[in-house]
Every structure is written in C-alpha cells, then in structure tokens.
Design a protein around this motif. Structure first.
Motif, PDB file in Angstrom:
ATOM      1  N   LYS A   1       2.925   3.493  -0.708  1.00  0.00           N
ATOM      2  CA  LYS A   1       1.717   2.845  -1.225  1.00  0.00           C
ATOM      3  C   LYS A   1       1.659   1.378  -0.828  1.00  0.00           C
ATOM      4  O   LYS A   1       0.607   0.861  -0.434  1.00  0.00           O
ATOM      5  CB  LYS A   1       1.667   2.965  -2.747  1.00  0.00           C
ATOM      6  N   LEU A   2       2.808   0.695  -0.925  1.00  0.00           N
ATOM      7  CA  LEU A   2       2.852  -0.720  -0.550  1.00  0.00           C
ATOM      8  C   LEU A   2       2.606  -0.902   0.938  1.00  0.00           C
ATOM      9  O   LEU A   2       1.914  -1.834   1.362  1.00  0.00           O
ATOM     10  CB  LEU A   2       4.202  -1.322  -0.953  1.00  0.00           C
ATOM     11  N   SER A   3       3.147   0.012   1.735  1.00  0.00           N
ATOM     12  CA  SER A   3       2.933  -0.053   3.178  1.00  0.00           C
ATOM     13  C   SER A   3       1.464   0.155   3.522  1.00  0.00           C
ATOM     14  O   SER A   3       0.888  -0.569   4.355  1.00  0.00           O
ATOM     15  CB  SER A   3       3.796   1.006   3.879  1.00  0.00           C
ATOM     16  N   LYS A   4       0.845   1.125   2.884  1.00  0.00           N
ATOM     17  CA  LYS A   4      -0.572   1.401   3.125  1.00  0.00           C
ATOM     18  C   LYS A   4      -1.439   0.214   2.710  1.00  0.00           C
ATOM     19  O   LYS A   4      -2.378  -0.176   3.415  1.00  0.00           O
ATOM     20  CB  LYS A   4      -0.986   2.654   2.358  1.00  0.00           C
ATOM     21  N   ARG A   5      -1.104  -0.403   1.568  1.00  0.00           N
ATOM     22  CA  ARG A   5      -1.868  -1.563   1.110  1.00  0.00           C
ATOM     23  C   ARG A   5      -1.711  -2.735   2.085  1.00  0.00           C
ATOM     24  O   ARG A   5      -2.679  -3.439   2.387  1.00  0.00           O
ATOM     25  CB  ARG A   5      -1.416  -1.959  -0.296  1.00  0.00           C
ATOM     26  N   ALA A   6      -0.506  -2.928   2.591  1.00  0.00           N
ATOM     27  CA  ALA A   6      -0.271  -4.017   3.553  1.00  0.00           C
ATOM     28  C   ALA A   6      -1.100  -3.812   4.819  1.00  0.00           C
ATOM     29  O   ALA A   6      -1.710  -4.760   5.335  1.00  0.00           O
ATOM     30  CB  ALA A   6       1.213  -4.103   3.890  1.00  0.00           C
ATOM     31  N   LYS A   7      -1.152  -2.580   5.318  1.00  0.00           N
ATOM     32  CA  LYS A   7      -1.939  -2.303   6.528  1.00  0.00           C
ATOM     33  C   LYS A   7      -3.415  -2.596   6.308  1.00  0.00           C
ATOM     34  O   LYS A   7      -4.085  -3.161   7.180  1.00  0.00           O
ATOM     35  CB  LYS A   7      -1.743  -0.841   6.942  1.00  0.00           C
ATOM     36  N   GLY A   8      -3.918  -2.238   5.125  1.00  0.00           N
ATOM     37  CA  GLY A   8      -5.322  -2.502   4.825  1.00  0.00           C
ATOM     38  C   GLY A   8      -5.621  -3.990   4.760  1.00  0.00           C
ATOM     39  O   GLY A   8      -6.641  -4.461   5.278  1.00  0.00           O
ATOM     40  N   ILE A   9      -4.724  -4.750   4.139  1.00  0.00           N
ATOM     41  CA  ILE A   9      -4.920  -6.203   4.035  1.00  0.00           C
ATOM     42  C   ILE A   9      -4.874  -6.847   5.410  1.00  0.00           C
ATOM     43  O   ILE A   9      -5.692  -7.727   5.732  1.00  0.00           O
ATOM     44  CB  ILE A   9      -3.857  -6.816   3.101  1.00  0.00           C
ATOM     45  N   LEU A  10      -3.942  -6.417   6.236  1.00  0.00           N
ATOM     46  CA  LEU A  10      -3.832  -6.989   7.584  1.00  0.00           C
ATOM     47  C   LEU A  10      -5.093  -6.714   8.399  1.00  0.00           C
ATOM     48  O   LEU A  10      -5.590  -7.605   9.111  1.00  0.00           O
ATOM     49  CB  LEU A  10      -2.598  -6.417   8.289  1.00  0.00           C
ATOM     50  N   ARG A  11      -5.610  -5.511   8.292  1.00  0.00           N
ATOM     51  CA  ARG A  11      -6.837  -5.180   9.031  1.00  0.00           C
ATOM     52  C   ARG A  11      -8.005  -6.048   8.569  1.00  0.00           C
ATOM     53  O   ARG A  11      -8.830  -6.493   9.372  1.00  0.00           O
ATOM     54  CB  ARG A  11      -7.189  -3.700   8.852  1.00  0.00           C
ATOM     55  N   ARG A  12      -8.063  -6.296   7.293  1.00  0.00           N
ATOM     56  CA  ARG A  12      -9.198  -7.008   6.710  1.00  0.00           C
ATOM     57  C   ARG A  12      -9.078  -8.524   6.826  1.00  0.00           C
ATOM     58  O   ARG A  12     -10.053  -9.218   7.108  1.00  0.00           O
ATOM     59  CB  ARG A  12      -9.322  -6.610   5.233  1.00  0.00           C
ATOM     60  N   GLU A  13      -7.873  -9.054   6.640  1.00  0.00           N
ATOM     61  CA  GLU A  13      -7.703 -10.502   6.479  1.00  0.00           C
ATOM     62  C   GLU A  13      -7.036 -11.202   7.661  1.00  0.00           C
ATOM     63  O   GLU A  13      -7.237 -12.404   7.851  1.00  0.00           O
ATOM     64  CB  GLU A  13      -6.867 -10.790   5.218  1.00  0.00           C
TER      65      GLU A  13
END
Length: 361
Positions: free
Chosen positions: A167-179
């Motif tokens: 879950k933490l890995s998936k959240r990190a990928k989403g933040i990197l894509r967005r920010e």
C-alpha cells in the motif's frame, strides 16, 4: 521562500546509539569554497562568533542555513552559506570535524587563544569536576533512549506486513506521478542529510519553520506508529531519479530510517507528525498512515501498542530530564570559563572571517 522563517537544522542527534553525527554532510568539500573549523573549549565564543558572521551575511542578502546544537538548540554548531559554498562549523567533540583538503578548502579558527590560561589555573579543580559530571548525564540519557527505541522497534514490527508495504509503495508511485514529474535533465538529483527533529533538554523538537521556509506544499503524514519510512524512502528515490535535489531527514531515534523529506526545488515536503508534535500549519494533503495498516491486526494490538507508546514516551522523558541536567552543568562550566575569555579578540576573529566570506561573493 518566505523571509518570515529561518532555515534551521540539526547535524547531530542525541540518539539510542549515543551522539549520532551527520557533520560529514555539512558541505561537499570537493565543491566548497571555504570551510572554517572552529576549535576551542566551553565558553570561548564559538556560537557567538558564528551568529555574528551569519548576521552579517544575512544582511548582505545571503541565504543562511543555521545548524543548531542538539544539546542546546539556542546555541549554534554551524552556519552554511549555500550560494557561496562556505560554512563555519564547531569542530570540537562530540562532533569532531577535521579538514579533508586543509588550506585549500578548510582552515582552523583557534578560539582557544582567547583563554587566559594563567587565570584558569585558579578554577582548575572546579573545571575538572564539572567536565566529568555533565558527561555522565549524557550517558544516562542515551541509555534511556536506547530502551525507548527497543520498544518502538517492537511497535513497528507489530504492524509491518507485506500488505502495508504494498500500500505504501502504491501510494508513493501515485504521489510521484502527480507531484514530482521527471525534470528531464538526464541527471540524478543530489541528496543531503539533515535532522529536522532533535531530542533536546527542551524536549523532542521538530523545526517546522524550516519546512515552511522552503516548501509551500506540505504532505503531513500522521504517523503515531512509525510507519512512514518505506513511503519516504520510495519518494526520495523517485525524486532523485527524476532530477530533484532533496533533503533527507533521518529519525534521531532510528537514524537509519527517514522521518521527513523536503524537496525545496519543487516547493514540496513530506513530514511525519505525532499527536505530541502536530504540523502547525494547514497541510496541502494529510495522510493517516495507521489507516493503511491491517485494521484487524491493529484492533488486536491496540492495547499493547498503547502501553508501548506510553512506556517509550516515559523513557524519552527521562532522557530529556538527563539532558536538562547536563545542560545545567555545562552552563556552569561555561560560567567558570567566561571571566577568563578575551571576547574582544574573538569578535575581531569573527569579523575577519566574515570579510573573507563576503569576498567570495
């Protein structure tokens, strides 16, 4: 960047392992213009000299990064001038700093010459006693922090599951894509390490103003159980791979783990908070990391976790009390030295250093 806030960090930490030093991260000596290593004992004016030089450089328009003493956050252990590639640093124990390129980059500033050595013989016995006493208080503080961290390690292990990691890995990928979309420079960003937190005689401090001085978008990671490290480490790796320079901020209670991440280049920060030290502003985003843990596991473990956090907090409180006693004894030590210090000579030395740094502009 707002002028309302100062950029302040710690480079040393009172940790479960004893004094933990990041002073090798002060400035890369290969690219630095000048590093002044201050030598001299208690009360000789090292912090005062650095403060006066920093004040002159700030008035001249330079950005100043202040390095606070983890034993006494009101005192300076270093000053960094990033644009000029220059720094001043207290090179005495426990954060011993020695030159890598002596004379080319680093040079000593010996404030020990400001002592009246003959006069100090009058208080020799008192000085020897005070030197021994305050160090024992530090040793007790470190033992208490060690016991507290053993408990906190158990807390993290209780909730660490593969599901949480994913879950933490998936959240990190989403933040990197967005920010943090890649800058496209073809070069990796640089990383410097700084402590944003400190276990001090005033309690556990987080230097929130430093975040606000450099970042307009702040992700607050509410993290009472210490779960943020996997998320932060992935964000750090992605940011650097995308070409961003970053400030990686370890946890002083577990220096191998990240507690915060700043990406000033993007105006972006990821900071962990606990109920005792909430982020003081309005975050851009707020994530409650405990909601990502296995909720059934969390429900079963909650009484044990509540007890563990209470005990570890009590141990940290004991460490803080010992640090306060060490601070009081060190203040007494400085009072013994102070009548035998030529502060005018120290002021002249500081003015000479300031002139040399200003000449780099």
């Amino acid at each position: 960047m707002s002028d309302a806030y100062a950029i302040r960090y710690f480079l040393g930490a009172n940790s479960p392992q004893g004094f933990y030093s990041l002073y090798s991260e002060l400035l890369p000596p290969e690219t630095a213009s000048a590093v002044y290593i201050l030598k001299g004992g208690p009360g000789c004016g090292k912090s005062t000299l650095m403060g006066r030089v920093a004040e002159q450089l700030a008035r001249a328009g330079e950005t100043v990064e202040y390095i606070l003493c983890s034993g006494d956050p009101a005192s300076l252990d270093g000053v960094v001038l990033p644009r000029l590639g220059a720094a001043l640093v207290d090179g005495t124990a426990p954060h011993i700093v020695e030159p890598k390129y002596p004379g080319v980059v680093e040079q000593y500033v010996n404030l020990g010459v400001c002592y009246d050595r003959a006069g100090l013989q009058e208080v020799r016995a008192e000085l020897l006693g005070a030197m021994t006493g305050y160090k024992e208080h530090y040793r007790r503080a470190y033992r208490c922090l060690g016991a507290a961290e053993e408990i906190l390690t158990d807390v993290r292990a209780a909730l660490a599951t593969r599901e949480l990691e994913e879950k933490l890995s998936k959240r990190a990928k989403g933040i990197l894509r967005r920010e943090l979309k890649p800058l496209g420079t073809g070069q990796a960003g640089a990383v410097k390490q700084r402590f944003l937190d400190g276990v001090t005689h005033l309690g556990v401090l987080t230097l929130w103003d430093t975040v606000l001085a450099q970042c307009t978008r702040v992700y607050e990671l509410s993290d009472r159980y210490g779960l943020a490290h996997p998320l932060l480490s992935r964000l750090l790796a992605g940011a650097v791979l995308g070409g961003y320079d970053a400030v990686a901020c370890p946890d002083p209670m577990a220096p191998e783990r990240l507690a915060h991440l700043l990406v000033p280049q993007a105006g972006l920060a990821f900071v962990t908070s606990v109920p005792e030290r909430p982020f003081p502003g309005k975050p851009y985003r707020r994530l409650r990391l405990e909601t990502m843990a296995d909720q059934e596991l969390l429900r079963r473990c909650r009484p044990r976790l509540r007890f563990a956090l209470k005990v570890s907090a009590a141990l940290v409180g004991e460490a803080v009390d010992s640090l306060a006693q060490a601070k009081a004894m060190h203040d007494g030590l400085e009072e013994l030295y102070r009548p035998y210090v030529d502060f005018d000579r120290g002021t002249q030395m500081g003015e000479a250093v300031a002139r040399e740094i200003l000449a780099l502009a």
